[in-house]
Scaffold this motif. Structure first.
Motif, PDB file in Angstrom:
ATOM      1  N   ALA A  52       7.819  27.397  64.612  1.00  0.00           N
ATOM      2  CA  ALA A  52       6.783  27.312  65.644  1.00  0.00           C
ATOM      3  C   ALA A  52       5.404  27.179  65.005  1.00  0.00           C
ATOM      4  CB  ALA A  52       6.840  28.536  66.540  1.00  0.00           C
ATOM      5  N   ILE A  94       9.291  18.527  57.389  1.00  0.00           N
ATOM      6  CA  ILE A  94       9.067  18.489  55.943  1.00  0.00           C
ATOM      7  C   ILE A  94       8.633  19.870  55.466  1.00  0.00           C
ATOM      8  CG2 ILE A  94       7.602  17.494  54.150  1.00  0.00           C
ATOM      9  CD1 ILE A  94       7.563  14.899  55.840  1.00  0.00           C
ATOM     10  N   GLY A 152       6.060  16.236  60.200  1.00  0.00           N
ATOM     11  CA  GLY A 152       5.314  17.230  59.437  1.00  0.00           C
ATOM     12  C   GLY A 152       6.007  18.582  59.366  1.00  0.00           C
ATOM     13  N   ASP A 199       7.814  25.596  72.211  1.00  0.00           N
ATOM     14  CA  ASP A 199       6.945  25.869  71.054  1.00  0.00           C
ATOM     15  C   ASP A 199       5.880  24.787  70.917  1.00  0.00           C
ATOM     16  OD1 ASP A 199       8.311  28.118  70.373  1.00  0.00           O
ATOM     17  OD2 ASP A 199       9.524  27.174  68.793  1.00  0.00           O
ATOM     18  N   VAL A 232       4.916  23.725  63.693  1.00  0.00           N
ATOM     19  CA  VAL A 232       4.621  22.778  64.769  1.00  0.00           C
ATOM     20  C   VAL A 232       3.159  22.905  65.176  1.00  0.00           C
ATOM     21  CG1 VAL A 232       5.038  22.316  67.208  1.00  0.00           C
ATOM     22  CG2 VAL A 232       6.954  22.547  65.641  1.00  0.00           C
ATOM     23  N   ALA A 233       2.690  24.152  65.292  1.00  0.00           N
ATOM     24  CA  ALA A 233       1.311  24.361  65.724  1.00  0.00           C
ATOM     25  C   ALA A 233       0.326  23.732  64.754  1.00  0.00           C
ATOM     26  CB  ALA A 233       1.034  25.855  65.856  1.00  0.00           C
ATOM     27  N   ILE A 234       0.672  23.746  63.463  1.00  0.00           N
ATOM     28  CA  ILE A 234      -0.267  23.215  62.470  1.00  0.00           C
ATOM     29  C   ILE A 234      -0.046  21.733  62.221  1.00  0.00           C
ATOM     30  CG2 ILE A 234      -1.029  23.382  60.072  1.00  0.00           C
ATOM     31  CD1 ILE A 234      -0.177  26.338  60.186  1.00  0.00           C
ATOM     32  N   LEU A 235       1.198  21.340  62.162  1.00  0.00           N
ATOM     33  CA  LEU A 235       1.490  19.985  61.668  1.00  0.00           C
ATOM     34  C   LEU A 235       1.963  19.014  62.736  1.00  0.00           C
ATOM     35  CD1 LEU A 235       3.281  21.127  58.418  1.00  0.00           C
ATOM     36  CD2 LEU A 235       1.038  20.065  58.564  1.00  0.00           C
ATOM     37  N   GLY A 236       1.996  19.469  63.979  1.00  0.00           N
ATOM     38  CA  GLY A 236       2.400  18.540  65.028  1.00  0.00           C
ATOM     39  C   GLY A 236       3.887  18.587  65.282  1.00  0.00           C
ATOM     40  N   ILE A 237       4.355  17.614  66.073  1.00  0.00           N
ATOM     41  CA  ILE A 237       5.744  17.703  66.533  1.00  0.00           C
ATOM     42  C   ILE A 237       6.668  16.730  65.819  1.00  0.00           C
ATOM     43  CG2 ILE A 237       5.162  18.564  68.815  1.00  0.00           C
ATOM     44  CD1 ILE A 237       5.349  15.707  69.838  1.00  0.00           C
ATOM     45  N   TYR A 238       6.120  15.880  64.958  1.00  0.00           N
ATOM     46  CA  TYR A 238       6.997  14.880  64.371  1.00  0.00           C
ATOM     47  C   TYR A 238       7.573  15.338  63.037  1.00  0.00           C
ATOM     48  CZ  TYR A 238       5.130  12.167  68.184  1.00  0.00           C
ATOM     49  OH  TYR A 238       4.789  11.751  69.427  1.00  0.00           O
ATOM     50  N   LEU A 243      15.764  20.530  64.070  1.00  0.00           N
ATOM     51  CA  LEU A 243      15.682  21.089  65.428  1.00  0.00           C
ATOM     52  C   LEU A 243      14.255  21.498  65.756  1.00  0.00           C
ATOM     53  CD1 LEU A 243      18.914  23.218  65.708  1.00  0.00           C
ATOM     54  CD2 LEU A 243      18.374  21.056  66.807  1.00  0.00           C
ATOM     55  N   ILE A 244      13.370  21.356  64.777  1.00  0.00           N
ATOM     56  CA  ILE A 244      11.979  21.750  64.974  1.00  0.00           C
ATOM     57  C   ILE A 244      11.177  20.510  65.347  1.00  0.00           C
ATOM     58  CG2 ILE A 244       9.935  22.545  63.732  1.00  0.00           C
ATOM     59  CD1 ILE A 244      12.004  24.324  62.154  1.00  0.00           C
ATOM     60  N   GLY A 245      10.269  20.684  66.311  1.00  0.00           N
ATOM     61  CA  GLY A 245       9.550  19.517  66.787  1.00  0.00           C
ATOM     62  C   GLY A 245      10.513  18.611  67.536  1.00  0.00           C
ATOM     63  N   THR A 246      10.184  17.340  67.586  1.00  0.00           N
ATOM     64  CA  THR A 246      11.085  16.432  68.291  1.00  0.00           C
ATOM     65  C   THR A 246      12.405  16.360  67.530  1.00  0.00           C
ATOM     66  OG1 THR A 246      10.262  14.576  67.026  1.00  0.00           O
ATOM     67  CG2 THR A 246       9.210  14.988  69.134  1.00  0.00           C
ATOM     68  N   ALA A 284       1.883  25.186  71.385  1.00  0.00           N
ATOM     69  CA  ALA A 284       0.987  24.859  70.275  1.00  0.00           C
ATOM     70  C   ALA A 284      -0.001  23.763  70.656  1.00  0.00           C
ATOM     71  CB  ALA A 284       1.800  24.428  69.060  1.00  0.00           C
ATOM     72  N   TRP A 339      11.902  13.867  72.724  1.00  0.00           N
ATOM     73  CA  TRP A 339      13.156  14.612  72.905  1.00  0.00           C
ATOM     74  C   TRP A 339      13.188  15.826  71.990  1.00  0.00           C
ATOM     75  CZ3 TRP A 339      16.866  14.934  76.289  1.00  0.00           C
ATOM     76  CH2 TRP A 339      18.140  15.395  75.935  1.00  0.00           C
ATOM     77  N   PHE A 340      13.418  16.990  72.577  1.00  0.00           N
ATOM     78  CA  PHE A 340      13.374  18.246  71.817  1.00  0.00           C
ATOM     79  C   PHE A 340      14.624  19.080  72.074  1.00  0.00           C
ATOM     80  CE2 PHE A 340       8.795  17.512  72.191  1.00  0.00           C
ATOM     81  CZ  PHE A 340       8.295  18.016  71.007  1.00  0.00           C
ATOM     82  N   ASP A 341      14.802  20.059  71.223  1.00  0.00           N
ATOM     83  CA  ASP A 341      15.632  21.190  71.566  1.00  0.00           C
ATOM     84  C   ASP A 341      14.795  22.029  72.538  1.00  0.00           C
ATOM     85  OD1 ASP A 341      18.219  21.623  70.537  1.00  0.00           O
ATOM     86  OD2 ASP A 341      17.580  23.648  69.960  1.00  0.00           O
ATOM     87  N   ALA A 370      12.350  24.509  71.119  1.00  0.00           N
ATOM     88  CA  ALA A 370      11.363  23.777  70.298  1.00  0.00           C
ATOM     89  C   ALA A 370      10.346  23.081  71.191  1.00  0.00           C
ATOM     90  CB  ALA A 370      12.063  22.775  69.401  1.00  0.00           C
ATOM     91  N   MET A 413       2.375  14.039  61.167  1.00  0.00           N
ATOM     92  CA  MET A 413       2.536  13.334  59.881  1.00  0.00           C
ATOM     93  C   MET A 413       3.877  12.607  59.862  1.00  0.00           C
ATOM     94  SD  MET A 413       1.885  14.775  56.112  1.00  0.00           S
ATOM     95  CE  MET A 413       3.169  15.986  56.175  1.00  0.00           C
ATOM     96  N   LYS A 427       0.664  20.665  71.300  1.00  0.00           N
ATOM     97  CA  LYS A 427       0.973  19.383  70.681  1.00  0.00           C
ATOM     98  C   LYS A 427       1.477  18.357  71.682  1.00  0.00           C
ATOM     99  CE  LYS A 427      -0.161  20.875  66.743  1.00  0.00           C
ATOM    100  NZ  LYS A 427      -1.294  20.325  66.018  1.00  0.00           N
TER     101      LYS A 427
END
Ligand code: ADP
Ligand code: MG
Lengths: 332, 303, 318
Positions: C173, C187, C184, A76, C176-182, C260-263, A80, A68-70, A73, A1, A82
């Motif tokens: 985590a 937020i 979502g 993870d 991320v599994a539910i909402l993706g890496i961007y 720091l979560i996702g990308t 998942a 680019w990630f931590d 993360a 999203m 993704k």
């Protein structure tokens, strides 16, 4: 999203519902969907930035997007489902796999050649000086393994030291506090530790046991199977990256690109690169063979697997053959 | 023997007696029968009201008086439908009261205006809640604001008004619904003496001019005598009706009557009822033991 | 009233001066600590390594340790090291931060396609906006309901009380599994971090609404939903608005984990990354930007509040 794309996503969704024909389109589009690769702040992985910035993937005809990630993360996100692939250590690939995020290590990027360190406080000069003292490591992680390896080489056992579990991020403070005589950390945290505790020095590093920690590109097994040809192209691009970084003529440009990725000056970054031994395809082929000990990816992974089970990182040994597939690296 | 001092509060002049006869011929608006109320609280049960019986005739002005904590507010809140009762009946025009309704208007002691609405909108609130259109509500609001003399302040916010003006708005807001009975819980208790006197006369003027019955709670004896046709005297623990006094002071009332014999006789009786012997102090009060140390020079006396 | 007429009002002027002073004072302290050597400066910055094997130019050493090494070098007849007093690396001087602040906005990013600082910032602001909006859309109605109806409060509040102690970042985590890496999951972290506090705080605010006001409304014929929308909501609106301003500030504190979560993205990721490489001038510059944005937003919202709620007297008291 993605915020920016919410409205366009909705619109797309709408048209797709209205026009079933579009669904057919989207399936054919699926085949050409870019491979999504997660990478993070480790010199051997930041190296991919060179290929990204130079547009080499496009030249090779393989669509990829790097995210680019931590580091944690990125694992993870991979677990998942993704992203299609992630850069991690061979040991962490097993840990992630044991937790459900199975992968195939399609290629080696590098091995740590000094960037993972056991750092002693001033006055501590060798592993032997640790006898009977407290040492901080993040248990179950690579520095723990590195320490055990160092102890073994020095003819000592794990029980000869007292292990203190701490987050790798907190190692600089751990050593500065004086409660422990040595810590284990990787770069750039290792460098930060030495800066904050002047006189502290590495007493054992991954350079003392090359191959203790290999870094790999771990791919989702389904994607590895379906997009095999694309992954082979990615592997080939890597060879170009290594050549560009290792060639003294182009190295400054490469370091500039890499330094920019992590937001530091090239001078700051160069020493970090030195602690990482990037592997060209030819070198990787020699390592990606069956064998015991640290000289091969099989051997190293086996040791990591045993270590993980011994330290309760996961319960039962992993089926290494399902993780290791040299055919991508060896492809003509 | 001075006839003034021997005058009993029970003695009514012919005019007054005739007036009470007229009142008693009017229909009953409010009837309270054997009303009881118990509160369940952490400390146990409190019997706030027990066996309350009285009735109010149309266009009668009834005051309720009693010591603090005797259940005056509880009583009026039950009448307003804001509180349930545990026994007995409350009948308004013969029908039992269930919850608040626009046939009963209420004016509170405290700050009860809606601070976010202007004076006019405060008054329009009731009609609008009861389904009147905006324009009708506005017309009514203007009318009532004019009646309480606040038409100039229609667009002011409550916090811009003085305490007396706020209570005028509260009265207008309650009356605009044209209730059968106006319930007032110490409405002037927080006002200064001068404003309070003005408001009392004003309230009587309003009451004289419109068809409304008033049940008025106060702990001020003068106020009760000045305003009421009848005074309901409550005693505390539990709250019970001690006496219903027909006020012998003739109408129309003026502040000059405060020294009249009827007034003084009634007040004397009320004082007798409300402050008999000094009541035992509550435990809380006993716990407070001031310990005064002298902070001034011993020669520096003020008395 | 014209702006000038307002400014000449001595009360306002005094207030403005105090306001400026409240910023100048800490700046003064910071400057003193940074530029006056004998105030703090617990470290020595090596200028000449001399005969000490591990000394390098620019290295920061504890003063005691430095003196130790000097004494040792003298004893051993080695070349003497030299150095000047310095503050720890995590306390850069004001001018260094000012410079980092300036270059952050004026110098294009070194990396191709990398976001400018202001783009990172804008990205973060969007995360906050959506996170706070979603949280409010759920939290404000829930809070009002819980504050109004005891049954509802008893049904919801125990769980919310419990849940608000769970660390929001731990859901990274899962998010991320539910909402993706961007954006979502980011937020989502803001929402998780804000929502539960929001419900409790707003429920409390709702409960503080004068009981007499509700009772007055009931005697005037308001009931049910109308009582809620025409009395409870407008009655608490100024306080609700104030709560929301405070909660918006809290939302910012969750940004640093969210990014720091996702990308990795946004201004607080920039802070984390720069701190990892010990560029504390950049770190402070970015922190200040966040401060300015947060404080600026609050000032604007405060001014807006005064216009929106002319009847609210709590605002006059500040
Ligand atoms: N909600 C309540 N719960 C428990 N006790 C109450 C409650 N309301 C009033 N009471 C008790 O009922 C008695 C009468 O109170 P109230 O009607 O307020 O008295 P008054 O208005 O005459 O001062 C007091 O003893 C008071 O403590
Ligand atoms: Mg009372």
């Amino acid at each position: 999203m993605n915020v920016k794309h919410i409205s366009s996503t909705l619109k797309t969704l709408f048209t797709r519902l209205i026009l079933p024909a579009a669904a057919a389109l989207s399936i054919s589009a699926h085949a050409a969907q870019p491979l999504k690769i997660g990478y993070s702040d480790w010199p051997g992985w930041v190296a991919w930035q060179v290929a990204i910035d130079k547009g080499w993937f496009k030249e090779a005809g393989v669509p990829v997007t790097f995210e680019w990630f931590d580091y944690s993360a990125s694992m993870d996100a991979f677990a998942a489902g993704k992203i299609d692939a992630v850069t991690m250590t061979n040991g962490d690939a097993l840990v992630t796999g044991a937790a459900g995020g199975k992968s195939v290590m399609v290629m080696l990027t590098d091995y740590s050649n000094g960037n993972d360190m056991i750092i002693g406080k001033p006055g501590v000069r060798s592993i032997k000086d640790l006898k009977g003292k407290k040492v901080a490591v993040e248990m179950g992680f690579v520095e723990h393994l590195l320490l055990l390896n160092g102890l073994k080489k020095a003819g000592m056992k794990e029980s000869d030291v007292t292990l203190v579990n701490a987050k790798t991020n907190e190692m600089p403070q751990m050593l500065a506090s004086g409660d422990v005589v040595a810590i284990g950390a990787w770069q750039p945290i290792a460098g930060q530790t030495m800066k904050s505790v002047p006189g502290a020095r590495p007493i054992y590093t991954s350079a003392d046991e090359p191959g203790l920690i290999y870094d790999v590109l771990a791919v989702n097994p389904a994607s590895a199977k379906q997009r095999r040809a694309d992954w082979i192209k990615v592997v080939k691009v890597w060879d170009r990256v290594v050549k560009y970084i290792n060639d003294p003529k182009t190295q400054p440009d490469a370091v500039k690109i890499m330094a920019a990725r992590v937001g530091v000056s090239p001078e700051t970054y160069l020493p970090l690169l030195k602690g990482t031994r990037l592997l060209s395809l030819d070198e990787a082929k020699k390592i990606y063979v069956k064998g015991d000990g640290f000289k091969t990816l099989y051997g190293s992974s086996k040791i990591a697997d045993e270590f993980n089970v011994a330290n309760d990182v996961y319960k039962s040994p992993q089926d290494l053959d399902s993780y290791l597939d040299a055919s991508f690296t060896n492809a003509k | 023997m001075n006839p003034n001092t021997s005058l009993s509060y029970l003695d009514q002049s012919a005019d007054v007696k005739a007036r009470f006869d007229r009142i008693n011929q009017r229909e009953t608006i409010l009837e309270v029968r054997n009303l009881g109320k118990r509160f369940r609280s952490q400390q146990g049960e409190v019997e706030a009201l027990r066996g309350i019986n009285f009735s109010v005739r149309r266009r009668e002005f009834v005051c309720v008086i009693g010591p603090s904590g005797c259940g005056k507010s509880t009583l009026i809140r039950i009448l307003a439908g804001l509180e349930s009762h545990t026994s007995g009946d409350v009948l308004l025009d013969g029908k039992p009261v269930k919850g608040p309704g626009q046939d009963r208007g209420m004016v509170f002691q405290g700050y009860s205006l809606f601070p976010w609405l202007t004076v006019k909108k405060n008054v329009m609130f009731g009609p609008q809640m009861n389904g009147r259109s905006h324009d009708e509500a506005e017309r009514d609001a203007r009318l009532w604001l004019d009646l309480v003399g606040l038409d100039k302040f229609a667009d002011a916010y409550p916090h811009q008004l003085s305490g007396g003006m706020r209570q005028r708005v509260a009265i207008a807001r309650a009356l605009v619904n044209q209730p059968r009975i106006l319930l007032m819980d110490e409405p002037f208790g927080a006002l200064d003496a001068q404003t309070r006197a003005k408001m009392q006369s004003h309230l009587i003027d309003i009451w004289k001019n419109i068809d409304v019955t008033v049940l008025f709670i106060t702990h001020d004896l003068d106020e009760a005598i000045y305003l009421a046709d009848r005074i309901l005297v409550l005693k505390a623990h539990p709250g019970e009706v001690q006496e219903v006094i027909e006020v012998p002071v003739p109408r129309p009332r003026t502040p000059a009557q405060f020294n009249s014999p009827e007034f003084r006789a009634t007040k004397a009786r009320l004082e007798e009822l409300i402050h008999p012997a000094p009541e035992p102090e509550s435990e809380d009060e006993q716990a407070v033991q001031p310990h005064l140390i002298r902070f001034t020079n011993v020669m520096d006396n003020v008395e | 009233m014209s702006l000038i007429a307002k400014l000449t009002d001595s009360e306002t002027r005094k207030r403005a001066l105090l306001g400026i002073g409240s910023f100048l004072l800490p700046l003064l302290v910071w400057s003193l600590v940074s530029y006056v050597p004998f105030i703090w400066h617990p470290k020595v910055e090596v200028t000449v390594p001399g005969g000490v094997d591990y000394f390098q130019v620019g290295m920061l050493v504890d003063r005691v340790q430095f003196e130790d090494e000097v004494a040792y070098a003298r004893e051993q007849h080695l070349a003497l090291p030299a150095g000047k007093p310095a503050n720890p690396i995590y306390l850069p001087a004001p001018h260094e931060v000012a410079k980092a602040f300036y270059t952050g906005f004026t110098k294009p990013p070194v990396q191709k396609d990398a976001p400018w600082l202001h783009e990172s910032l804008w990205h973060s602001i969007q995360i906050i906006f959506w996170g706070f909006l979603i949280s409010s859309l759920i939290g404000v109605p829930l809070g009002i309901l819980a504050g109004t109806y005891t049954t509802f409060a008893r049904l919801s509040e125990p769980f919310i009380e419990y849940f608000r102690y769970l660390p929001a970042p731990a859901f990274g985590a899962l998010a991320v599994a539910i909402l993706g890496i961007y954006d979502g999951p980011k937020i989502a972290i803001i929402v998780i971090g804000t929502l539960f506090q929001q419900v409790l705080i707003i429920a409390n605010t709702t409960r503080k609404l004068e009981a007499t006001i509700i009772e007055a409304a009931r005697t005037l014929g308001a009931r049910g939903v109308k009582l809620l929308t025409k009395v409870v909501v407008p009655g608490i609106l100024p306080d609700l608005y104030r709560d929301q301003r405070i909660l918006l500030g809290w939302a910012w504190t969750y940004l640093i984990v969210a990014e720091l979560i996702g990308t990795s993205s946004g201004i607080t990721f920039y802070i984390t990354q720069q701190a990892r490489y010990q560029h504390f001038d950049n770190v402070y510059a970015a922190i200040m930007i966040i401060g300015i944005i947060g404080f600026g937003t609050d000032l604007i919202l405060g001014g807006l509040g005064r216009r929106l709620f002319p009847w609210d007297r709590a605002q006059d008291r500040r």
